[in-house]
Design a protein around this motif. Structure first.
Motif, PDB file in Angstrom:
ATOM      1  N   PRO A  11     -34.767  19.186  25.189  1.00 30.90           N
ATOM      2  CA  PRO A  11     -33.458  19.198  25.809  1.00 30.90           C
ATOM      3  C   PRO A  11     -32.887  17.821  26.113  1.00 30.90           C
ATOM      4  O   PRO A  11     -31.716  17.718  26.418  1.00 30.90           O
ATOM      5  CB  PRO A  11     -33.681  19.981  27.100  1.00 30.90           C
ATOM      6  N   GLU A  12     -33.669  16.764  26.048  1.00 24.68           N
ATOM      7  CA  GLU A  12     -33.087  15.468  26.392  1.00 24.68           C
ATOM      8  C   GLU A  12     -32.311  14.860  25.240  1.00 24.68           C
ATOM      9  O   GLU A  12     -31.162  14.514  25.370  1.00 24.68           O
ATOM     10  CB  GLU A  12     -34.157  14.493  26.872  1.00 24.68           C
ATOM     11  N   TRP A  13     -32.914  14.689  24.067  1.00 27.97           N
ATOM     12  CA  TRP A  13     -32.152  14.096  22.963  1.00 27.97           C
ATOM     13  C   TRP A  13     -32.685  14.419  21.586  1.00 27.97           C
ATOM     14  O   TRP A  13     -32.210  13.902  20.606  1.00 27.97           O
ATOM     15  CB  TRP A  13     -32.038  12.576  23.105  1.00 27.97           C
ATOM     16  N   GLY A  14     -33.644  15.299  21.455  1.00 33.01           N
ATOM     17  CA  GLY A  14     -34.135  15.607  20.117  1.00 33.01           C
ATOM     18  C   GLY A  14     -35.198  16.664  20.145  1.00 33.01           C
ATOM     19  O   GLY A  14     -35.405  17.326  21.134  1.00 33.01           O
ATOM     20  N   SER A  15     -35.900  16.791  19.033  1.00 31.82           N
ATOM     21  CA  SER A  15     -36.904  17.849  18.918  1.00 31.82           C
ATOM     22  C   SER A  15     -38.320  17.317  18.864  1.00 31.82           C
ATOM     23  O   SER A  15     -39.235  18.020  18.495  1.00 31.82           O
ATOM     24  CB  SER A  15     -36.613  18.680  17.676  1.00 31.82           C
ATOM     25  N   GLY A  16     -38.527  16.073  19.208  1.00 30.02           N
ATOM     26  CA  GLY A  16     -39.877  15.548  19.338  1.00 30.02           C
ATOM     27  C   GLY A  16     -40.507  15.123  18.034  1.00 30.02           C
ATOM     28  O   GLY A  16     -39.835  14.822  17.057  1.00 30.02           O
ATOM     29  N   GLY A  17     -41.819  15.090  18.020  1.00 30.01           N
ATOM     30  CA  GLY A  17     -42.582  14.649  16.871  1.00 30.01           C
ATOM     31  C   GLY A  17     -43.755  13.798  17.319  1.00 30.01           C
ATOM     32  O   GLY A  17     -44.096  13.737  18.495  1.00 30.01           O
ATOM     33  N   ILE A  18     -44.376  13.135  16.358  1.00 31.12           N
ATOM     34  CA  ILE A  18     -45.531  12.272  16.639  1.00 31.12           C
ATOM     35  C   ILE A  18     -45.051  10.830  16.734  1.00 31.12           C
ATOM     36  O   ILE A  18     -44.352  10.339  15.859  1.00 31.12           O
ATOM     37  CB  ILE A  18     -46.605  12.428  15.549  1.00 31.12           C
ATOM     38  N   PHE A  19     -45.445  10.156  17.809  1.00 30.48           N
ATOM     39  CA  PHE A  19     -45.066   8.774  18.049  1.00 30.48           C
ATOM     40  C   PHE A  19     -46.305   7.950  18.376  1.00 30.48           C
ATOM     41  O   PHE A  19     -47.329   8.472  18.796  1.00 30.48           O
ATOM     42  CB  PHE A  19     -44.093   8.672  19.234  1.00 30.48           C
ATOM     43  N   GLY A  20     -46.192   6.640  18.207  1.00 28.01           N
ATOM     44  CA  GLY A  20     -47.236   5.711  18.634  1.00 28.01           C
ATOM     45  C   GLY A  20     -48.530   5.827  17.863  1.00 28.01           C
ATOM     46  O   GLY A  20     -49.591   5.494  18.396  1.00 28.01           O
ATOM     47  N   LEU A  21     -48.495   6.277  16.639  1.00 28.25           N
ATOM     48  CA  LEU A  21     -49.705   6.477  15.856  1.00 28.25           C
ATOM     49  C   LEU A  21     -50.432   5.152  15.667  1.00 28.25           C
ATOM     50  O   LEU A  21     -49.880   4.192  15.132  1.00 28.25           O
ATOM     51  CB  LEU A  21     -49.340   7.087  14.500  1.00 28.25           C
ATOM     52  N   ARG A  22     -51.690   5.092  16.126  1.00 23.47           N
ATOM     53  CA  ARG A  22     -52.468   3.855  16.026  1.00 23.47           C
ATOM     54  C   ARG A  22     -53.949   4.209  15.887  1.00 23.47           C
ATOM     55  O   ARG A  22     -54.453   5.083  16.586  1.00 23.47           O
ATOM     56  CB  ARG A  22     -52.248   3.035  17.290  1.00 23.47           C
ATOM     57  N   TYR A  23     -54.627   3.513  14.991  1.00 21.20           N
ATOM     58  CA  TYR A  23     -56.070   3.664  14.819  1.00 21.20           C
ATOM     59  C   TYR A  23     -56.717   2.363  15.266  1.00 21.20           C
ATOM     60  O   TYR A  23     -56.373   1.289  14.773  1.00 21.20           O
ATOM     61  CB  TYR A  23     -56.422   3.960  13.358  1.00 21.20           C
ATOM     62  N   HIS A  24     -57.648   2.464  16.230  1.00 14.53           N
ATOM     63  CA  HIS A  24     -58.284   1.263  16.772  1.00 14.53           C
ATOM     64  C   HIS A  24     -59.665   1.616  17.302  1.00 14.53           C
ATOM     65  O   HIS A  24     -59.844   2.601  18.031  1.00 14.53           O
ATOM     66  CB  HIS A  24     -57.427   0.682  17.905  1.00 14.53           C
ATOM     67  N   ASN A  25     -60.657   0.793  16.950  1.00 14.46           N
ATOM     68  CA  ASN A  25     -62.022   0.939  17.469  1.00 14.46           C
ATOM     69  C   ASN A  25     -62.543   2.370  17.276  1.00 14.46           C
ATOM     70  O   ASN A  25     -63.061   2.983  18.196  1.00 14.46           O
ATOM     71  CB  ASN A  25     -62.070   0.521  18.943  1.00 14.46           C
ATOM     72  N   ASP A  26     -62.367   2.901  16.058  1.00 18.62           N
ATOM     73  CA  ASP A  26     -62.800   4.249  15.678  1.00 18.62           C
ATOM     74  C   ASP A  26     -62.085   5.365  16.435  1.00 18.62           C
ATOM     75  O   ASP A  26     -62.587   6.489  16.507  1.00 18.62           O
ATOM     76  CB  ASP A  26     -64.316   4.412  15.835  1.00 18.62           C
ATOM     77  N   THR A  27     -60.941   5.077  17.019  1.00 17.63           N
ATOM     78  CA  THR A  27     -60.166   6.073  17.760  1.00 17.63           C
ATOM     79  C   THR A  27     -58.760   6.156  17.180  1.00 17.63           C
ATOM     80  O   THR A  27     -58.094   5.146  17.002  1.00 17.63           O
ATOM     81  CB  THR A  27     -60.069   5.699  19.255  1.00 17.63           C
ATOM     82  N   LEU A  28     -58.308   7.377  16.894  1.00 16.18           N
ATOM     83  CA  LEU A  28     -56.941   7.615  16.472  1.00 16.18           C
ATOM     84  C   LEU A  28     -56.159   8.077  17.694  1.00 16.18           C
ATOM     85  O   LEU A  28     -56.548   9.032  18.369  1.00 16.18           O
ATOM     86  CB  LEU A  28     -56.876   8.694  15.389  1.00 16.18           C
ATOM     87  N   TYR A  29     -55.062   7.380  17.982  1.00 13.37           N
ATOM     88  CA  TYR A  29     -54.200   7.718  19.123  1.00 13.37           C
ATOM     89  C   TYR A  29     -52.804   8.066  18.629  1.00 13.37           C
ATOM     90  O   TYR A  29     -52.281   7.427  17.718  1.00 13.37           O
ATOM     91  CB  TYR A  29     -54.091   6.542  20.105  1.00 13.37           C
ATOM     92  N   PHE A  30     -52.182   9.068  19.251  1.00 14.45           N
ATOM     93  CA  PHE A  30     -50.771   9.355  19.054  1.00 14.45           C
ATOM     94  C   PHE A  30     -50.274  10.202  20.204  1.00 14.45           C
ATOM     95  O   PHE A  30     -51.046  10.829  20.928  1.00 14.45           O
ATOM     96  CB  PHE A  30     -50.495  10.050  17.712  1.00 14.45           C
ATOM     97  N   THR A  31     -48.955  10.199  20.395  1.00 12.72           N
ATOM     98  CA  THR A  31     -48.305  11.028  21.406  1.00 12.72           C
ATOM     99  C   THR A  31     -47.488  12.094  20.701  1.00 12.72           C
ATOM    100  O   THR A  31     -46.808  11.809  19.717  1.00 12.72           O
ATOM    101  CB  THR A  31     -47.367  10.182  22.292  1.00 12.72           C
TER     102      THR A  31
END
Length: 128
Positions: A11-31
């Motif tokens: 409801p704020e400005w869009g329909s979302g998705g995956i952001f901040g995709l980063r792989y570091h020190n054997d860890t995959l991070y995303f929001t």
């Protein structure tokens, strides 16, 4: 592991998705926005952070323009999050109140699988 994150109504400005995709020190991070979920995947195990260290559920948001950086064993991520998200209305014209909208910066320790909020701030205004 197979994952699917279909877009939901945001409801704020869009329909979302995956952001901040980063792989570091054997860890995959995303929001996943607007679901308000930070995902940390390591060794076929997933930790989901729902910004509970900012405020209560339901949450929405979590990232602003891929705001993620890494230093040593840490993943730093930030942006904005509604915690809790308060939806006003029940159709395509729904809005979200900004009264619980926070700017935030967090630190994820890849070696200890721990999350620590470094900063959060809100003006607690319903529209700004």
């Amino acid at each position: 592991m197979n994952y699917r994150f279909p877009p939901r109504y945001g409801p704020e400005w869009g329909s979302g998705g995956i952001f901040g995709l980063r792989y570091h020190n054997d860890t995959l991070y995303f929001t996943v926005a607007f679901e308000g979920e930070g995902h940390f995947i390591r060794d076929h195990k997933e930790k989901i952070y729902e910004f509970e260290l900012v405020g209560s559920r339901p949450t929405s948001g979590g990232d602003t323009y891929n705001a993620v950086e890494v230093v040593d064993e840490f993943i730093y991520f930030g942006g904005w999050v509604h915690a809790p998200a308060i939806y006003e209305g029940k159709n395509e014209k729904s809005t979200i109140s900004f009264v619980n909208k926070y700017s935030h910066v967090h630190e994820y320790d890849t070696e200890n699988d721990s999350i620590r909020p470094l900063w959060k701030e809100s003006i607690h205004h319903p529209t700004e």
